[in-house]
Design a protein around this motif. Structure first.
Motif, PDB file in Angstrom:
ATOM      1  N   GLY A   1      11.490  -2.095   3.570  1.00 13.35           N
ATOM      2  CA  GLY A   1      11.673  -0.666   3.805  1.00 13.35           C
ATOM      3  C   GLY A   1      10.369   0.097   3.673  1.00 13.35           C
ATOM      4  N   PRO A   2      10.405   1.377   3.995  1.00 14.00           N
ATOM      5  CA  PRO A   2       9.172   2.168   3.965  1.00 14.00           C
ATOM      6  C   PRO A   2       8.511   2.253   2.587  1.00 14.00           C
ATOM      7  N   ARG A   3       9.304   2.178   1.521  1.00 16.55           N
ATOM      8  CA  ARG A   3       8.690   2.286   0.186  1.00 16.55           C
ATOM      9  C   ARG A   3       7.784   1.091  -0.080  1.00 16.55           C
ATOM     10  N   VAL A   4       8.338  -0.105   0.039  1.00 17.32           N
ATOM     11  CA  VAL A   4       7.534  -1.305  -0.151  1.00 17.32           C
ATOM     12  C   VAL A   4       6.520  -1.418   0.985  1.00 17.32           C
ATOM     13  N   GLY A   5       6.919  -0.962   2.165  1.00 18.42           N
ATOM     14  CA  GLY A   5       6.024  -1.020   3.319  1.00 18.42           C
ATOM     15  C   GLY A   5       4.733  -0.276   3.063  1.00 18.42           C
ATOM     16  N   ASP A   6       4.838   0.874   2.414  1.00 18.89           N
ATOM     17  CA  ASP A   6       3.622   1.632   2.120  1.00 18.89           C
ATOM     18  C   ASP A   6       2.740   0.907   1.107  1.00 18.89           C
ATOM     19  N   LEU A   7       3.381   0.201   0.205  1.00 21.81           N
ATOM     20  CA  LEU A   7       2.589  -0.584  -0.755  1.00 21.81           C
ATOM     21  C   LEU A   7       1.791  -1.663  -0.033  1.00 21.81           C
ATOM     22  N   VAL A   8       2.477  -2.402   0.833  1.00 23.20           N
ATOM     23  CA  VAL A   8       1.802  -3.550   1.431  1.00 23.20           C
ATOM     24  C   VAL A   8       0.763  -3.124   2.475  1.00 23.20           C
ATOM     25  N   LYS A   9       0.964  -1.944   3.037  1.00 23.59           N
ATOM     26  CA  LYS A   9      -0.056  -1.445   3.966  1.00 23.59           C
ATOM     27  C   LYS A   9      -1.406  -1.350   3.263  1.00 23.59           C
ATOM     28  N   LYS A  10      -1.368  -1.008   1.985  1.00 25.58           N
ATOM     29  CA  LYS A  10      -2.627  -0.891   1.235  1.00 25.58           C
ATOM     30  C   LYS A  10      -3.291  -2.252   1.061  1.00 25.58           C
ATOM     31  N   LEU A  11      -2.494  -3.293   1.187  1.00 29.27           N
ATOM     32  CA  LEU A  11      -3.071  -4.645   1.133  1.00 29.27           C
ATOM     33  C   LEU A  11      -3.440  -5.129   2.540  1.00 29.27           C
ATOM     34  N   HIS A  12      -3.257  -4.266   3.498  1.00 26.18           N
ATOM     35  CA  HIS A  12      -3.551  -4.558   4.907  1.00 26.18           C
ATOM     36  C   HIS A  12      -2.679  -5.680   5.455  1.00 26.18           C
TER      37      HIS A  12
ATOM     38  N   THR B   1       1.372  -8.481  14.185  1.00 27.98           N
ATOM     39  CA  THR B   1       0.313  -9.434  13.822  1.00 27.98           C
ATOM     40  C   THR B   1      -0.919  -9.257  14.701  1.00 27.98           C
ATOM     41  N   ARG B   2      -0.768  -8.661  15.885  1.00 24.21           N
ATOM     42  CA  ARG B   2      -1.921  -8.483  16.770  1.00 24.21           C
ATOM     43  C   ARG B   2      -2.590  -7.120  16.589  1.00 24.21           C
ATOM     44  N   ASN B   3      -1.945  -6.248  15.855  1.00 27.33           N
ATOM     45  CA  ASN B   3      -2.461  -4.881  15.724  1.00 27.33           C
ATOM     46  C   ASN B   3      -3.773  -4.869  14.928  1.00 27.33           C
ATOM     47  N   PRO B   4      -4.863  -4.381  15.509  1.00 32.66           N
ATOM     48  CA  PRO B   4      -6.144  -4.409  14.788  1.00 32.66           C
ATOM     49  C   PRO B   4      -6.286  -3.301  13.741  1.00 32.66           C
ATOM     50  N   LEU B   5      -5.343  -2.343  13.722  1.00 29.62           N
ATOM     51  CA  LEU B   5      -5.563  -1.154  12.908  1.00 29.62           C
ATOM     52  C   LEU B   5      -5.695  -1.447  11.418  1.00 29.62           C
ATOM     53  N   LEU B   6      -4.795  -2.334  10.898  1.00 26.35           N
ATOM     54  CA  LEU B   6      -4.842  -2.588   9.456  1.00 26.35           C
ATOM     55  C   LEU B   6      -6.170  -3.220   9.064  1.00 26.35           C
ATOM     56  N   GLY B   7      -6.675  -4.107   9.925  1.00 27.76           N
ATOM     57  CA  GLY B   7      -7.974  -4.728   9.651  1.00 27.76           C
ATOM     58  C   GLY B   7      -9.088  -3.689   9.684  1.00 27.76           C
ATOM     59  N   LEU B   8      -9.018  -2.790  10.645  1.00 26.62           N
ATOM     60  CA  LEU B   8     -10.036  -1.742  10.754  1.00 26.62           C
ATOM     61  C   LEU B   8      -9.989  -0.816   9.540  1.00 26.62           C
TER      62      LEU B   8
END
Ligand code: CFM
Length: 472
Positions: free
Chosen positions: A405-416, A447-454
């Protein structure tokens, strides 16, 4: 391997009973995590409350019904608009939620009058809506407001309305799961058997535990239409209140979410003799199996085979395109519970994806039996995980994508690490053949989205010449 005490849990060692890492050769006779138990103090749970399980998950999906939350405004607001279940109407169910908006004075002196006024206000505001569900919340249950008598009074004064009462305050159980249970049993006790449906086919079913997330119910409806099967009621995707009062007239209950709605299927079996058929509707293999089971029940196997062949012809090529590119990818699933057992083998069989970690917020041990039976060795199976456990398990399993969900999703986004909304979906529906291609596409794009890596790139570094870089 026995249950696992994670590093972060050394201070709350009781958590060991909730974390299981399966190894080759073990099965559910050996180890099952403790589940559906109170959250351990000190562990910051991701769970929802029991009221939420009744309102947000089941009752709130009805498309022609006022949701009246008797409590402070937060109970209404926080269970509104966080889930995407559209309808084929004007989406009244997404636009509005009503509250008696209890303030301190009402808590001290009682809120029955407040509720009475709020119910009348709501019916006056929406004269075309004649159905309502009234829910208690923690404060109104604690002060002992008699909502049933208020509901009775309004019903007597307004001849054309029908109202259902759900008495399931947030503290009624250990998680939202209790709210599912209370609403199921309340509905079958109070409402089923009151409406006679118009029967248009000799093959009639109730679809139980579909919630039309981003159009799941619409997706499956195409199949029922092609098979000539009449759906008496959806409990509760895209459903009307009165359709669900006619559930006693179906010949078969087709159960998708057994956790949230298996209770009503069992009651309909006991009271009306309607058989219960559990199905999976995510994944090609499972969806085909579901159609075969239902068609076998009605003796219309050829229709089922024709539909399956047609859908495979349309979608299998697309699925395989993704399968070639996704095989071997790793996935984690952190949702309520059932989607763990619905998805783990489906993504493995249809897409070659390995599910490396699963966490259930409120699944019961019965769910873990299914999850572990269908899941792989080397996978973590966690009940009611907390944030620190997520971090640790992620570090150990390194998934490519997390469905949560978005709550955990926001956490993991920080881990890219990319996340896909495993509850409300990113670009669903995900059920059915076409739906599973949507899921594969969202996985592929994530998995192909470059944004998190950037996002993780240190842009302070001086720019180097492209010529030099190419020469390296
Ligand atoms: Fe059933 Fe659901 Fe689920 Fe559920 Fe839920 Fe949900 Fe879920 Mo979110 S009814 S148990 S309480 S399949 S809201 S549509 S995705 S946690 S695994």
């Amino acid at each position: 391997m026995p249950l696992v005490l994670l590093e972060c849990d050394k201070v709350i060692p009781e958590r060991e009973k909730h974390v299981y890492l399966k190894v080759e050769g073990e099965d559910t006779r050996d180890y099952l995590p403790v589940a559906n138990a109170p959250t351990i103090p000190g562990s910051l749970s991701e769970r929802g409350c029991s009221f939420c399980g009744a309102k947000l998950v089941i009752g709130g999906v009805l498309k022609d019904t006022i949701q009246m939350i008797h409590g402070p405004i937060g109970c209404a607001y926080n269970t509104w608009h966080t889930k995407r279940y559209p309808s084929d109407g004007d989406n009244f169910q997404l636009k509005y939620v009503m509250s008696s908006d209890m303030k301190e004075g009402h808590v001290v002196f009682g809120g029955d009058k407040r509720l009475y006024e709020a119910m009348n206000d709501a019916f006056n505001e929406f004269p075309h809506i004649k159905r309502m569900i009234v829910y208690t919340t923690c404060p109104t249950a604690l002060i002992g407001d008699d909502i049933k008598s208020t509901v009775k009074r309004v019903t007597q004064e307004r001849a054309d309305v029908d109202i259902f009462t759900v008495e399931c305050p947030g503290f009624a159980g250990v998680s939202q799961s209790k709210g599912h249970h209370v609403l199921n049993i309340g509905w079958v006790n109070d409402k089923v058997g009151q409406v006679e449906p118009e029967i248009t086919s000799e093959y009639t079913i109730n679809v139980i535990g579909d919630y039309n997330i981003q159009g799941d119910t619409f997706m499956l409806q195409q199949y029922w239409d092609k098979l000539g099967i009449q759906v008496i009621a959806h409990f509760t995707g895209n459903a009307k209140y009165d359709d669900c009062r006619a559930m006693h007239r179906a010949k078969l209950n087709v159960v998708n979410c057994a956790r949230s709605a298996g209770y009503i299927a069992n009651e309909l079996m006991k009271r009306y003799g309607i058989p219960r058929l559990d199905v999976d509707t995510w994944g090609f293999n499972y969806m085909a199996e579901a159609i075969r089971k239902i068609c076998t029940f009605f003796g219309i196997e050829e229709r089922g085979e024709a539909l399956i062949a047609e859908e495979y012809a349309k979608w299998e090529g697309k699925l395989n395109w993704y399968k070639e590119r996704l095989a071997g990818k790793k996935m984690a699933v952190w949702t309520g519970g059932p989607r763990l057992w619905h998805w783990t083998k489906a993504v493995e069989d249809d897409l070659g994806i390995n599910v490396v970690a699963m966490s259930s917020k409120f699944g019961h041990q019965e769910d873990f039996e299914k999850i572990i039976a269908r899941g792989r060795a080397g996978t973590f199976y966690i009940d009611d995980a907390n944030e620190l456990e997520f971090y640790e398990v992620l570090a150990r399993t390194k998934p490519d994508v997390i469905f949560t969900g978005p709550r955990v999703g926001d956490l993991v986004k920080k881990l890219h690490i990319p996340y896909i909304n495993g509850h409300g979906y990113h670009n669903g529906p995900y059920m059915g053949f076409e739906g599973f291609v949507n899921l594969a596409r969202d996985f592929y794009n994530a998995t192909r989205n470059p944004l998190l890596g950037l996002a993780a790139k240190d842009i302070r570094a001086p720019r180097r010449s492209a010529v030099l870089e190419a020469a390296e």
